[in-house]
Design an enzyme around this catalytic site. Structure first.
Site, short mmCIF file in Angstrom:
data_model
loop_
_atom_site.label_atom_id
_atom_site.label_comp_id
_atom_site.label_asym_id
_atom_site.label_seq_id
_atom_site.Cartn_x
_atom_site.Cartn_y
_atom_site.Cartn_z
N LYS A 1 0.88 -1.30 -0.24
CA LYS A 1 -0.16 0.07 -0.10
C LYS A 1 0.87 1.04 -0.14
CE LYS A 1 -1.82 2.99 2.26
NZ LYS A 1 -1.54 4.33 1.74
N GLY B 1 6.44 4.93 8.45
CA GLY B 1 5.79 6.11 8.30
C GLY B 1 5.87 6.78 9.80
N SER B 2 4.76 7.53 10.21
CA SER B 2 5.05 8.30 11.49
C SER B 2 4.47 7.34 12.76
CB SER B 2 3.78 9.44 11.41
OG SER B 2 2.42 8.77 11.31
N THR B 3 5.19 7.84 13.79
CA THR B 3 4.91 7.16 15.27
C THR B 3 3.38 7.28 15.43
OG1 THR B 3 7.27 7.87 15.81
CG2 THR B 3 5.55 7.38 17.60
N GLY C 1 2.02 4.44 13.67
CA GLY C 1 2.56 3.13 13.90
C GLY C 1 1.88 2.62 15.43
N GLU D 1 9.02 1.16 11.25
CA GLU D 1 10.24 2.15 11.00
C GLU D 1 9.45 3.49 11.14
OE1 GLU D 1 13.23 1.33 10.88
OE2 GLU D 1 13.02 -0.92 10.21
N CYS E 1 13.47 10.64 7.49
CA CYS E 1 13.38 10.24 8.79
C CYS E 1 14.51 10.49 9.52
CB CYS E 1 12.74 8.77 8.67
SG CYS E 1 13.98 7.59 7.78
N GLU F 1 9.11 16.40 15.53
CA GLU F 1 9.46 15.98 13.91
C GLU F 1 8.66 16.82 12.96
OE1 GLU F 1 8.08 12.23 12.04
OE2 GLU F 1 10.40 12.12 11.25
P1 NAD Z 1 2.17 8.33 7.56
O1 NAD Z 1 2.07 7.72 9.08
O2 NAD Z 1 1.09 9.46 7.63
O3 NAD Z 1 1.61 7.43 6.59
C1 NAD Z 1 2.57 6.35 6.07
C2 NAD Z 1 1.68 5.33 5.39
O4 NAD Z 1 0.67 4.91 6.27
C3 NAD Z 1 0.86 5.91 4.33
O5 NAD Z 1 0.95 4.80 3.09
C4 NAD Z 1 -0.27 6.08 4.82
O6 NAD Z 1 -1.46 6.09 3.70
C5 NAD Z 1 -0.65 4.98 5.85
N1 NAD Z 1 -1.70 5.15 6.86
C6 NAD Z 1 -1.92 6.52 7.41
N2 NAD Z 1 -2.91 6.12 8.33
C7 NAD Z 1 -3.09 5.02 8.24
C8 NAD Z 1 -3.90 4.12 9.33
N3 NAD Z 1 -4.64 4.71 10.31
N4 NAD Z 1 -3.69 2.90 9.30
C9 NAD Z 1 -2.94 2.11 8.37
N5 NAD Z 1 -2.32 3.07 7.47
C10 NAD Z 1 -2.21 4.30 7.47
O7 NAD Z 1 3.50 9.06 7.40
P2 NAD Z 1 3.95 9.73 6.01
O8 NAD Z 1 3.53 11.11 6.31
O9 NAD Z 1 3.57 9.15 4.66
O10 NAD Z 1 5.55 9.56 6.29
C11 NAD Z 1 6.50 10.18 7.04
C12 NAD Z 1 6.70 9.75 8.19
O11 NAD Z 1 7.39 8.57 8.02
C13 NAD Z 1 7.58 10.46 9.31
O12 NAD Z 1 7.42 10.17 10.59
C14 NAD Z 1 9.03 9.69 8.95
O13 NAD Z 1 9.91 9.89 9.84
C15 NAD Z 1 8.70 8.37 8.80
N6 NAD Z 1 9.62 7.50 8.15
C16 NAD Z 1 10.35 6.67 8.59
C17 NAD Z 1 11.38 6.00 8.13
C18 NAD Z 1 12.26 5.01 8.80
O14 NAD Z 1 12.81 4.15 8.32
N7 NAD Z 1 12.03 4.80 10.33
C19 NAD Z 1 11.53 6.26 6.77
C20 NAD Z 1 10.79 7.14 5.99
C21 NAD Z 1 10.02 8.00 6.68
#
Ligand code: NAD
Length: 498
Positions: A192, A244-246, A249, A267, A302, A400
């Site tokens: 996804k 994605g975001s904490t 997560g 992550e 990140c 962040e």
């Molecule tokens: P996000 O958490 O908003 O979204 C990430 C993904 O999750 C997207 O595909 C989104 O559609 C999906 N998503 C959103 N809400 C959801 C839910 N309730 N249930 C399931 N899926 C859902 O993050 P973002 O804005 O896309 O990315 C930025 C974040 O990602 C930052 O916090 C960044 O630090 C982190 N990041 C971490 C790493 C790492 O390896 N640690 C690498 C890149 C980005």
């Protein structure tokens, strides 16, 4: 004669580009069952690129059933690992053959400079596929010591149906860090991509089919968070690999608990400290590196070195050098190979970053930037921005931002620097610049982060190092052989001989 890949080349290629926005399910491009779509807008100019399928419950259920059936059938999972390797090596090569097209999709969709997507994102994704392909026929199990009348085997088996939910900052590379090891290990995968950057995943998955991965083994379901949530709550998904975001997560762990206790690997975010000691061996290099640590990829990283911890005795000198280095990150059209800083991924992220900058203006001293730029393009551009922060409690220094915004924090002793560095909910990465071996080793031990750099930042582009976080930056690791642990279950088999 080879063609010069200049601004005109990329604009011309963009004009003729065929963009696929349908989901890839069971080897076919398919509209969402509901017919729902969403607009895919380019942050370069705010214009519509295409409509993309917005997958819902029917699509998720159908795709999970297909992925499960393919897994059970053994068409992929039961192949000799050498056969999976050969197919994945072909796939890596196809990604390289179509690299310009994939890099262009990534640049148009996410606003990343074409100079980066052609040198980092797409080659990185191909390399990831190649690396796990090459690893998988070397990864054997163990014969464990046991009573004489028994034979004891410890093996790893693919886990089943893996859902990968990924972000938009390195769309295809973050995805490849999941689907590379998951597919190599023999799983079925449902990817996804982020709603902000779904295009490259669809093209790369199409190439997987062309390489010989059987239909239904690797599927791509575009959609928003609701699509990800359906996967996270699904009773027949065995593993959820998330970047994605904490904030999200934490929800995913709950979804796992509410459903089938699927393995959840996270992550997550970061607010990484970059410590400049007074004995930093090369101030010029450290300043260049500190600028890259926060302004590369528009700060949408990140691991961004978003907290610069500088010793008071070198602060003025260092900030002067840093501001000079920041000039290298002048926002421009991402399709121009001369551009080193592209567009912010979309208007939501633009507004989020600008709102942090406005907050920062009230709680810290603005040293550089602080504004939107290139508004006449219709795109989303922000100047490299630096704040001098009196206290790390300031929101710009604590939270962040995921944009080109750096907070400078002053310290007087190493202990104070380490305490400041560790005073964060995150623990993804950290760096220290020092000429002293003892300081370097001690700091590396004491910094609570998944990756520590000494006298460098963001080094280590190869696959050998596990990547992930301490604390609320997540669990599990991407990259390296350790990533295979996430996509396999350990099994003990005991055979009685007599
Ligand atoms: P996000 O958490 O908003 O979204 C990430 C993904 O999750 C997207 O595909 C989104 O559609 C999906 N998503 C959103 N809400 C959801 C839910 N309730 N249930 C399931 N899926 C859902 O993050 P973002 O804005 O896309 O990315 C930025 C974040 O990602 C930052 O916090 C960044 O630090 C982190 N990041 C971490 C790493 C790492 O390896 N640690 C690498 C890149 C980005």
């Amino acid at each position: 004669m080879s063609q010069t890949k200049d601004f005109a080349y990329w604009r011309h290629l963009a004009e003729g580009l065929q963009i696929e926005g349908r989901a890839l399910i069971d080897g076919e491009f398919t509209a969402a069952a509901s017919g729902k779509t969403f607009d895919c807008i380019s942050p370069i100019d705010g214009k519509l690129l295409t409509q993309v399928a917005w997958c819902g419950e029917a699509d998720v259920d159908h795709t999970v059933a297909i992925a499960r059936q393919r897994f059970e059938s053994g068409v992929w999972s039961d192949l000799n690992p050498r056969q999976r390797k050969e197919i994945m090596l072909r796939w890596a090569e196809l990604i390289r053959v179509h690299a310009d097209e994939i890099a262009l999709l990534e640049t148009l969709d996410a606003g990343k400079p074409i100079g980066d997507t052609t040198t980092v994102d797409v080659p990185g994704a191909a390399y990831t596929v190649q690396w796990y392909a090459e690893a998988i026929d070397k990864a054997g199990g163990e014969v464990a010591p046991v009573d004489y009348h028994l034979v004891g085997l410890v093996t790893r088996q693919p886990i089943g149906v893996v859902a990968a939910v990924v972000p938009w900052n390195f769309p295809i590379l973050m995805a490849a860090w999941k689907f590379g090891p998951a597919l190599a290990a023999g799983n079925s995968v449902i990817l996804k991509p982020s709603e902000k950057s779904p295009l490259s995943a669809l093209r790369v998955a199409q190439l997987a089919l062309e390489a010989g991965i059987p239909p239904g083994v690797f599927n791509v379901l575009p959609g928003f968070g609701d699509t990800g949530k359906l996967l996270a709550l699904h009773m027949d998904v065995d593993c959820l690999a998330f970047t994605g975001s904490t904030f999200v997560g934490k929800q995913l762990m709950q979804h796992s608990g509410q459903s089938n206790l699927k393995r959840v690997w996270l992550e997550l975010g970061g607010k990484s400290p970059n410590i400049i000691m007074p004995d930093c061996p090369d101030m010029a290099r450290a300043a260049r590196s500190a600028a890259g640590a926060i302004f590369y990829n528009m700060g949408e990283m990140c691991t961004a070195g978003s907290r610069l911890l500088v010793h008071r005795s070198v602060k003025d000198e260092f900030i002067k050098a840093l501001i000079a280095e920041a000039a290298a990150y002048k926002p421009g059209n991402p399709l121009d190979p001369a551009t080193s800083m592209g567009a912010i991924v979309d208007h939501i992220q633009l507004e989020r970053v600008m709102s942090y900058i406005e907050t920062g203006k009230g709680e810290a001293t603005l040293l550089l930037g602080g504004g939107r730029t290139l508004t006449e393009t219709g795109g989303y551009y922000i100047e490299p921005t630096i704040f001098d922060v009196a206290s790390q409690e300031a929101r710009v220094a604590a939270e962040e931002i995921f944009g080109p915004v750096l907070s400078v924090i002053t310290f007087d002793t190493l202990d104070e620097a380490i305490a400041l560095a560790n005073a964060s909910e995150y623990g993804l990465a950290a760096a220290i610049w020092t000429a002293d071996l003892t300081t370097a080793h001690e700091a590396a031990r004491r910094l609570r982060a998944g990756t520590v750099w000494v006298n460098c930042y963001d080094e280590g582009g190869d696959m050998n190092f596990p990547f992930g976080g301490f604390k609320q930056s997540g669990n599990g690791r991407d990259k390296s052989l350790h990533a295979l642990d996430k996509y396999t279950e350990l099994k003990s088999t005991l055979i009685r001989l007599r």
